[in-house]
Enzyme design. Structure first.
Site, mmCIF file in Angstrom:
data_model
loop_
_atom_site.group_PDB
_atom_site.id
_atom_site.type_symbol
_atom_site.label_atom_id
_atom_site.label_comp_id
_atom_site.label_asym_id
_atom_site.label_seq_id
_atom_site.Cartn_x
_atom_site.Cartn_y
_atom_site.Cartn_z
ATOM 1 N N LYS A 1 0.820 -1.208 0.000
ATOM 2 C CA LYS A 1 0.000 0.000 0.000
ATOM 3 C C LYS A 1 0.855 1.260 0.000
ATOM 4 O O LYS A 1 1.843 1.353 0.708
ATOM 5 C CB LYS A 1 -0.905 -0.007 1.236
ATOM 6 C CG LYS A 1 -1.935 1.080 1.244
ATOM 7 C CD LYS A 1 -3.137 0.649 2.073
ATOM 8 C CE LYS A 1 -4.208 1.686 2.086
ATOM 9 N NZ LYS A 1 -4.782 1.999 0.796
ATOM 10 N N ASN B 1 10.094 1.932 -1.323
ATOM 11 C CA ASN B 1 10.118 2.773 -2.518
ATOM 12 C C ASN B 1 11.276 3.752 -2.489
ATOM 13 O O ASN B 1 11.908 4.003 -3.522
ATOM 14 C CB ASN B 1 8.783 3.508 -2.672
ATOM 15 C CG ASN B 1 7.753 2.694 -3.405
ATOM 16 O OD1 ASN B 1 7.677 2.734 -4.624
ATOM 17 N ND2 ASN B 1 6.972 1.919 -2.655
ATOM 18 N N GLY C 1 6.483 0.935 5.896
ATOM 19 C CA GLY C 1 7.365 -0.039 5.249
ATOM 20 C C GLY C 1 7.424 0.142 3.745
ATOM 21 O O GLY C 1 8.490 0.035 3.136
ATOM 22 N N CYS C 2 6.280 0.421 3.148
ATOM 23 C CA CYS C 2 6.224 0.589 1.691
ATOM 24 C C CYS C 2 6.909 1.879 1.254
ATOM 25 O O CYS C 2 7.531 1.927 0.200
ATOM 26 C CB CYS C 2 4.771 0.549 1.216
ATOM 27 S SG CYS C 2 3.996 -1.046 1.561
ATOM 28 N N THR C 3 6.818 2.908 2.075
ATOM 29 C CA THR C 3 7.512 4.159 1.793
ATOM 30 C C THR C 3 9.018 3.928 1.825
ATOM 31 O O THR C 3 9.745 4.352 0.913
ATOM 32 C CB THR C 3 7.100 5.250 2.793
ATOM 33 O OG1 THR C 3 5.699 5.501 2.644
ATOM 34 C CG2 THR C 3 7.880 6.536 2.589
#
Length: 99
Positions: free
Chosen positions: A24, A34, A29-31
């Site tokens: 998401k 990326n 974590g996804c930030t």
């Protein structure tokens, strides 16, 4: 895809295509994931590789996320999970012993 194009794995211009999947936009974590790909983008390009991030978020969410982090690569929206299923990345999540 955030560029307004349709993604097709076959016929990619780079000799190597890197797809990374994340759950998401705008989550911690996804930030971080990326940003790591963003920070290494020049090294991937020097090796002849193109990077694409994939999640189930909408294109609008991806556009905002990409702009916020200054991502130099495209993000692919996969709301029907077709790409996720093709690569087998969808797994049942367990939290506190429950599915």
């Amino acid at each position: 895809m955030t560029s307004g194009q349709t993604f097709q794995l076959s016929g990619r211009p780079a000799k190597t295509t890197v797809l990374f999947f994340y759950p998401k936009d705008n989550t911690p974590g996804c930030t971080t994931e990326n940003m790591a790909f963003r920070d290494l983008h020049d090294k991937f390009q020097a090796a002849g590789a193109e990077i694409y991030g994939v999640s189930r978020d909408s294109l609008r969410s991806h556009e905002n996320f990409k702009a916020k982090l200054g991502l130099p690569f495209e993000l692919i929206s996969d709301p029907e999970e077709a790409l996720c299923q093709a690569f087998g990345v969808m797994k049942m999540k367990k939290m506190y012993g429950k599915d």
